[in-house]
Design a protein around this motif. Structure first.
Motif, PDB file in Angstrom:
ATOM      1  N   ARG A 161       0.821  -1.210   0.000  1.00 22.38           N
ATOM      2  CA  ARG A 161       0.000   0.000   0.000  1.00 22.38           C
ATOM      3  C   ARG A 161       0.858   1.264   0.000  1.00 22.38           C
ATOM      4  NH1 ARG A 161      -4.663  -0.323   4.391  1.00 22.38           N
ATOM      5  NH2 ARG A 161      -5.108   1.728   3.460  1.00 22.38           N
ATOM      6  N   PHE A 162       2.014   1.204   0.660  1.00 23.81           N
ATOM      7  CA  PHE A 162       2.922   2.345   0.652  1.00 23.81           C
ATOM      8  C   PHE A 162       3.366   2.658  -0.768  1.00 23.81           C
ATOM      9  CE2 PHE A 162       7.388   3.897   0.917  1.00 23.81           C
ATOM     10  CZ  PHE A 162       7.132   5.131   1.495  1.00 23.81           C
ATOM     11  N   ALA A 163       3.819   1.654  -1.514  1.00 24.54           N
ATOM     12  CA  ALA A 163       4.271   1.881  -2.883  1.00 24.54           C
ATOM     13  C   ALA A 163       3.141   2.400  -3.762  1.00 24.54           C
ATOM     14  CB  ALA A 163       4.857   0.599  -3.460  1.00 24.54           C
ATOM     15  N   LEU A 164       1.952   1.849  -3.589  1.00 23.09           N
ATOM     16  CA  LEU A 164       0.819   2.259  -4.422  1.00 23.09           C
ATOM     17  C   LEU A 164       0.246   3.613  -4.005  1.00 23.09           C
ATOM     18  CD1 LEU A 164      -1.050  -1.152  -4.891  1.00 23.09           C
ATOM     19  CD2 LEU A 164       0.264   0.124  -6.609  1.00 23.09           C
ATOM     20  N   SER A 165       0.708   4.163  -2.899  1.00 22.84           N
ATOM     21  CA  SER A 165       0.243   5.481  -2.475  1.00 22.84           C
ATOM     22  C   SER A 165       0.953   6.608  -3.216  1.00 22.84           C
ATOM     23  CB  SER A 165       0.433   5.648  -0.958  1.00 22.84           C
ATOM     24  OG  SER A 165      -0.420   4.769  -0.246  1.00 22.84           O
ATOM     25  N   PHE A 166       1.979   6.281  -3.990  1.00 23.24           N
ATOM     26  CA  PHE A 166       2.636   7.264  -4.847  1.00 23.24           C
ATOM     27  C   PHE A 166       1.897   7.314  -6.180  1.00 23.24           C
ATOM     28  CE2 PHE A 166       5.915   6.160  -1.831  1.00 23.24           C
ATOM     29  CZ  PHE A 166       6.616   7.345  -1.623  1.00 23.24           C
ATOM     30  N   ASP A 167       1.396   8.474  -6.545  1.00 21.52           N
ATOM     31  CA  ASP A 167       0.628   8.602  -7.783  1.00 21.52           C
ATOM     32  C   ASP A 167       1.445   8.235  -9.018  1.00 21.52           C
ATOM     33  OD1 ASP A 167      -1.613   9.442  -6.368  1.00 21.52           O
ATOM     34  OD2 ASP A 167      -1.119  11.571  -6.568  1.00 21.52           O
ATOM     35  N   ALA A 168       2.755   8.362  -8.944  1.00 25.21           N
ATOM     36  CA  ALA A 168       3.606   8.063 -10.097  1.00 25.21           C
ATOM     37  C   ALA A 168       3.684   6.579 -10.387  1.00 25.21           C
ATOM     38  CB  ALA A 168       5.019   8.616  -9.855  1.00 25.21           C
TER      39      ALA A 168
ATOM     40  N   ARG B 177      -6.603  -3.882  -3.140  1.00 23.46           N
ATOM     41  CA  ARG B 177      -7.994  -3.429  -3.145  1.00 23.46           C
ATOM     42  C   ARG B 177      -8.245  -2.337  -2.117  1.00 23.46           C
ATOM     43  NH1 ARG B 177      -9.052  -9.290  -3.587  1.00 23.46           N
ATOM     44  NH2 ARG B 177      -9.459  -9.738  -5.789  1.00 23.46           N
ATOM     45  N   LYS B 178      -7.333  -2.198  -1.175  1.00 22.41           N
ATOM     46  CA  LYS B 178      -7.495  -1.181  -0.148  1.00 22.41           C
ATOM     47  C   LYS B 178      -7.056   0.183  -0.693  1.00 22.41           C
ATOM     48  CE  LYS B 178      -6.614  -4.537   3.539  1.00 22.41           C
ATOM     49  NZ  LYS B 178      -8.002  -4.619   3.993  1.00 22.41           N
ATOM     50  N   SER B 179      -7.492   1.227  -0.031  1.00 20.48           N
ATOM     51  CA  SER B 179      -7.180   2.582  -0.487  1.00 20.48           C
ATOM     52  C   SER B 179      -5.734   2.937  -0.183  1.00 20.48           C
ATOM     53  CB  SER B 179      -8.121   3.580   0.186  1.00 20.48           C
ATOM     54  OG  SER B 179      -7.959   3.532   1.596  1.00 20.48           O
ATOM     55  N   GLN B 180      -5.294   4.059  -0.720  1.00 16.30           N
ATOM     56  CA  GLN B 180      -3.966   4.555  -0.399  1.00 16.30           C
ATOM     57  C   GLN B 180      -3.873   4.880   1.089  1.00 16.30           C
ATOM     58  OE1 GLN B 180      -3.433   7.941  -3.003  1.00 16.30           O
ATOM     59  NE2 GLN B 180      -2.596   6.683  -4.643  1.00 16.30           N
ATOM     60  N   LEU B 181      -2.647   4.901   1.589  1.00 15.39           N
ATOM     61  CA  LEU B 181      -2.444   5.226   2.999  1.00 15.39           C
ATOM     62  C   LEU B 181      -2.871   6.659   3.281  1.00 15.39           C
ATOM     63  CD1 LEU B 181       1.100   3.675   3.581  1.00 15.39           C
ATOM     64  CD2 LEU B 181      -1.110   2.695   4.255  1.00 15.39           C
ATOM     65  N   GLU B 182      -3.395   6.880   4.481  1.00 15.93           N
ATOM     66  CA  GLU B 182      -3.699   8.244   4.893  1.00 15.93           C
ATOM     67  C   GLU B 182      -2.410   9.043   4.978  1.00 15.93           C
ATOM     68  OE1 GLU B 182      -5.915   8.184   8.477  1.00 15.93           O
ATOM     69  OE2 GLU B 182      -7.612   7.079   7.620  1.00 15.93           O
ATOM     70  N   GLU B 183      -2.519  10.340   4.783  1.00 12.79           N
ATOM     71  CA  GLU B 183      -1.331  11.186   4.649  1.00 12.79           C
ATOM     72  C   GLU B 183      -0.392  11.080   5.856  1.00 12.79           C
ATOM     73  OE1 GLU B 183      -0.117  15.824   3.584  1.00 12.79           O
ATOM     74  OE2 GLU B 183      -2.231  15.244   3.863  1.00 12.79           O
TER      75      GLU B 183
END
Length: 318
Positions: A254-261, A283-289
């Motif tokens: 999830r950390f890696a997928l939280s980068f929009d790039a 399937r889970k959302s990006q990490l909270e900020e």
């Protein structure tokens, strides 16, 4: 499963990519020989189940043993449902020298034909340089050969698999390579330096080593003495994951997928449980900020020490 544009390639890939090295050759912590690997029937089943779980992006290479052949068996009748990325044979000889002028293109063309036969297809969605160093990335004959394959329709897009930040920067800024596959994970975040440039140039980014060859999982325990500091740092990350009600691999993905790039994360899959876990994490959302920023700060303080090929050579991962 979510699907994301892979840069400007026109390919829309699943956020989880199936890393094909584990089904093709002994690879990873505790995998010492073919006896520890899936048998052909099991590997083909796993590939098809991955497709059923929503994964449409499959990564392999000429150097990954039986991986291409197994994907060919699994997907010959489903070719339009999958996006297949493969990589060229290595160019350098044992002394580290490149072939003479004219021979590089021959190696590339021969390698892609071998891949096409093994994969039982007449085109690749993505064809990449394997372990592309700075000299290879800038090599005119290499560039011309890859562009010719795209012009001929044998590959839909071209890219490079890199290791160092300098290599990734060159690939992103070259204007040639449409996709860059690079190492990035919670412990080693150096390659984030190219993320903004990739977005600006429309270069697709695929992340590998997101679990650091399994160290960012239950396998990252009881490590040998040279890796004790790594193990202690992994415990900090596991504590963060636990505070969120997550396990460490889920946090890492999830950390890696939280980068929009980042378009897609390669996960080595050789068990049904690994497949289901990776699919669920994506399937889970990006990490909270706040969590995202905390994870950024927990980068390993000496990332230069993180050198998997060297660790393998020293026998620290067996």
């Amino acid at each position: 499963m979510r699907y994301v544009d892979l840069g400007k390639t026109g390919l829309r890939v699943s956020e989880i990519a199936f890393g094909g090295v584990e089904i093709g050759m002994p690879y990873g912590i505790g995998i010492r020989s073919e006896a520890d690997m899936l048998q052909e029937k099991e590997a083909v089943h796993l590939l098809n189940r991955s497709l059923d779980e929503g994964i449409n992006f499959f990564d392999t290479a000429r150097m990954y043993g039986d991986s291409e052949r197994l994907m060919g068996i699994a997907f010959a009748s489903k070719r339009e449902q999958v996006l297949i990325s493969s990589k060229c044979r290595h160019f350098r000889d044992q002394q580290g020298n490149l072939p003479a002028c004219g021979q590089v293109a021959q190696i590339i063309n021969q390698s892609v034909e071998e891949s096409l036969r093994a994969l039982r297809t007449d085109y690749l969605d993505l064809y990449m340089l394997h372990q592309a160093d700075l000299e290879i990335l800038k090599h005119e004959e290499v560039v011309d050969a890859f562009l010719a394959l795209k012009f001929a329709g044998k590959v839909r897009s071209i890219g490079a698999s890199t290791y160092t930040l300098a290599e990734s920067t060159e690939a992103v800024e070259s204007g040639v390579w449409e996709v860059v596959q690079l190492p990035f994970n919670l412990l080693d975040q150096r390659q984030a330096a190219v993320f903004d440039g990739a977005v600006e140039r429309g270069v697709g980014l695929v992340i590998r080593s997101v679990l650091l060859k399994g160290l960012l999982s239950e396998r990252g325990k009881c490590l040998p003495e040279p890796l004790e500091q790594i193990e202690r740092h992994i415990e900090k990350l596991a504590d963060l994951a636990g505070s969120l009600g997550l396990d460490l691999p889920t946090l890492a993905i999830r950390f890696a997928l939280s980068f929009d790039a980042v378009s897609s994360v390669l996960v080595g899959i050789d068990q049904d449980s690994y497949l289901l876990h990776a699919a669920e994490a994506a399937r889970k959302s990006q990490l909270e900020e706040e969590v995202f920023n905390t994870a950024k700060r927990l980068v390993y303080p000496d990332p230069a020490f993180i050198n998997l090929p060297h660790w393998d050579k020293m026998g620290w991962l067996t």
